[in-house]
Write a protein that holds these residues in place. Structure first.
Motif, mmCIF file in Angstrom:
data_model
loop_
_atom_site.group_PDB
_atom_site.id
_atom_site.type_symbol
_atom_site.label_atom_id
_atom_site.label_comp_id
_atom_site.label_asym_id
_atom_site.label_seq_id
_atom_site.Cartn_x
_atom_site.Cartn_y
_atom_site.Cartn_z
ATOM 1 N N ILE A 14 31.612 37.373 37.332
ATOM 2 C CA ILE A 14 32.689 37.008 36.408
ATOM 3 C C ILE A 14 33.812 36.309 37.154
ATOM 4 O O ILE A 14 34.363 35.317 36.680
ATOM 5 C CB ILE A 14 33.205 38.259 35.666
ATOM 6 C CG1 ILE A 14 32.147 38.732 34.668
ATOM 7 C CG2 ILE A 14 34.518 37.991 34.956
ATOM 8 C CD1 ILE A 14 32.459 40.055 34.021
ATOM 9 N N GLY A 15 34.164 36.803 38.329
ATOM 10 C CA GLY A 15 35.224 36.185 39.121
ATOM 11 C C GLY A 15 34.899 34.751 39.492
ATOM 12 O O GLY A 15 35.742 33.859 39.375
ATOM 13 N N ILE A 16 33.673 34.524 39.932
ATOM 14 C CA ILE A 16 33.274 33.165 40.321
ATOM 15 C C ILE A 16 33.255 32.238 39.108
ATOM 16 O O ILE A 16 33.755 31.111 39.163
ATOM 17 C CB ILE A 16 31.910 33.190 41.028
ATOM 18 C CG1 ILE A 16 32.048 33.873 42.394
ATOM 19 C CG2 ILE A 16 31.349 31.790 41.187
ATOM 20 C CD1 ILE A 16 30.744 34.130 43.100
ATOM 21 N N ILE A 62 42.065 31.137 36.308
ATOM 22 C CA ILE A 62 42.094 31.210 37.774
ATOM 23 C C ILE A 62 42.610 32.575 38.221
ATOM 24 O O ILE A 62 42.031 33.214 39.108
ATOM 25 C CB ILE A 62 42.947 30.066 38.351
ATOM 26 C CG1 ILE A 62 42.238 28.723 38.128
ATOM 27 C CG2 ILE A 62 43.215 30.283 39.830
ATOM 28 C CD1 ILE A 62 43.101 27.518 38.418
ATOM 29 N N ILE A 63 43.687 33.042 37.603
ATOM 30 C CA ILE A 63 44.249 34.347 37.984
ATOM 31 C C ILE A 63 43.257 35.467 37.679
ATOM 32 O O ILE A 63 43.037 36.361 38.504
ATOM 33 C CB ILE A 63 45.594 34.574 37.272
ATOM 34 C CG1 ILE A 63 46.642 33.626 37.847
ATOM 35 C CG2 ILE A 63 46.047 36.027 37.383
ATOM 36 C CD1 ILE A 63 47.936 33.593 37.070
ATOM 37 N N PHE A 64 42.615 35.420 36.508
ATOM 38 C CA PHE A 64 41.634 36.446 36.159
ATOM 39 C C PHE A 64 40.443 36.407 37.111
ATOM 40 O O PHE A 64 39.927 37.459 37.518
ATOM 41 C CB PHE A 64 41.164 36.268 34.712
ATOM 42 C CG PHE A 64 40.245 37.360 34.256
ATOM 43 C CD1 PHE A 64 40.747 38.611 33.954
ATOM 44 C CD2 PHE A 64 38.887 37.134 34.143
ATOM 45 C CE1 PHE A 64 39.894 39.629 33.536
ATOM 46 C CE2 PHE A 64 38.038 38.139 33.736
ATOM 47 C CZ PHE A 64 38.538 39.390 33.423
ATOM 48 N N GLY A 65 40.009 35.210 37.484
ATOM 49 C CA GLY A 65 38.909 35.090 38.441
ATOM 50 C C GLY A 65 39.264 35.656 39.802
ATOM 51 O O GLY A 65 38.465 36.365 40.423
ATOM 52 N N SER A 105 39.306 39.429 39.586
ATOM 53 C CA SER A 105 37.942 39.965 39.568
ATOM 54 C C SER A 105 37.329 39.959 40.962
ATOM 55 O O SER A 105 36.644 40.916 41.349
ATOM 56 C CB SER A 105 37.059 39.155 38.614
ATOM 57 O OG SER A 105 37.510 39.294 37.299
ATOM 58 N N LEU A 106 37.564 38.906 41.726
ATOM 59 C CA LEU A 106 37.066 38.870 43.099
ATOM 60 C C LEU A 106 37.751 39.926 43.956
ATOM 61 O O LEU A 106 37.125 40.541 44.827
ATOM 62 C CB LEU A 106 37.266 37.475 43.697
ATOM 63 C CG LEU A 106 36.421 36.366 43.078
ATOM 64 C CD1 LEU A 106 36.796 35.023 43.676
ATOM 65 C CD2 LEU A 106 34.946 36.639 43.279
ATOM 66 N N TRP A 107 39.033 40.167 43.713
ATOM 67 C CA TRP A 107 39.749 41.207 44.447
ATOM 68 C C TRP A 107 39.178 42.597 44.122
ATOM 69 O O TRP A 107 38.994 43.424 45.014
ATOM 70 C CB TRP A 107 41.235 41.141 44.110
ATOM 71 C CG TRP A 107 42.054 42.165 44.808
ATOM 72 C CD1 TRP A 107 42.384 42.190 46.130
ATOM 73 C CD2 TRP A 107 42.636 43.325 44.221
ATOM 74 N NE1 TRP A 107 43.154 43.292 46.399
ATOM 75 C CE2 TRP A 107 43.319 44.010 45.245
ATOM 76 C CE3 TRP A 107 42.657 43.842 42.936
ATOM 77 C CZ2 TRP A 107 44.001 45.186 45.003
ATOM 78 C CZ3 TRP A 107 43.350 45.011 42.703
ATOM 79 C CH2 TRP A 107 44.001 45.663 43.725
ATOM 80 N N VAL A 108 38.877 42.833 42.839
ATOM 81 C CA VAL A 108 38.278 44.105 42.434
ATOM 82 C C VAL A 108 36.922 44.277 43.100
ATOM 83 O O VAL A 108 36.584 45.370 43.579
ATOM 84 C CB VAL A 108 38.156 44.182 40.892
ATOM 85 C CG1 VAL A 108 37.253 45.318 40.457
ATOM 86 C CG2 VAL A 108 39.526 44.326 40.266
ATOM 87 N N TYR A 109 36.151 43.210 43.160
ATOM 88 C CA TYR A 109 34.846 43.275 43.818
ATOM 89 C C TYR A 109 34.991 43.642 45.287
ATOM 90 O O TYR A 109 34.253 44.485 45.805
ATOM 91 C CB TYR A 109 34.114 41.936 43.678
ATOM 92 C CG TYR A 109 32.861 41.861 44.513
ATOM 93 C CD1 TYR A 109 31.716 42.535 44.128
ATOM 94 C CD2 TYR A 109 32.830 41.120 45.690
ATOM 95 C CE1 TYR A 109 30.564 42.481 44.890
ATOM 96 C CE2 TYR A 109 31.683 41.055 46.459
ATOM 97 C CZ TYR A 109 30.556 41.739 46.059
ATOM 98 O OH TYR A 109 29.420 41.689 46.818
ATOM 99 N N SER A 110 35.964 43.045 45.974
ATOM 100 C CA SER A 110 36.146 43.350 47.393
ATOM 101 C C SER A 110 36.604 44.795 47.589
ATOM 102 O O SER A 110 36.199 45.450 48.544
ATOM 103 C CB SER A 110 37.132 42.380 48.029
ATOM 104 O OG SER A 110 38.436 42.608 47.551
#
Length: 90
Positions: free
Chosen positions: A7-9, A62-65, A68-73
């Motif tokens: 989702i982030g990507i 962009i902010i939501f993406g 989402s990448l931050w949550v994944y990390s």
């Protein structure tokens, strides 16, 4: 976990693509003198409004993406850390 990465990507690429598309349209609408060319006043107002709203949507994507990448990390870091067991004495 993998869903937040995908989702982030997707949201990041969609937001960047939308910003690129809006800026490209704006660039090609300009004349050699730098003035934007519209067929009428109404189309000028409508197109500028749609582009402004589109840019805000692109910023939100962009902010939501990125979130989402931050949550994944964060999830990945938590999964890698070994659990520390503490025993209580009675």
């Amino acid at each position: 976990m993998v869903a937040s990465l995908v989702i982030g990507i997707i949201f990041l690429v969609a937001g960047l693509g939308l910003r690129y598309w809006i800026n490209r349209r704006k660039f090609y609408r300009r004349s050699p003198m730098g003035a934007e060319g519209f067929s009428s006043y109404e189309s000028s107002v409508f197109i500028k409004l749609i582009e402004r709203v589109g840019k805000w949507i692109a910023y939100a994507l962009i902010i939501f993406g990125l979130l989402s990448l931050w949550v994944y990390s964060r999830e990945k870091k938590e999964k890698q850390q070994p659990e520390v067991k503490t025993e209580q004495s009675l």
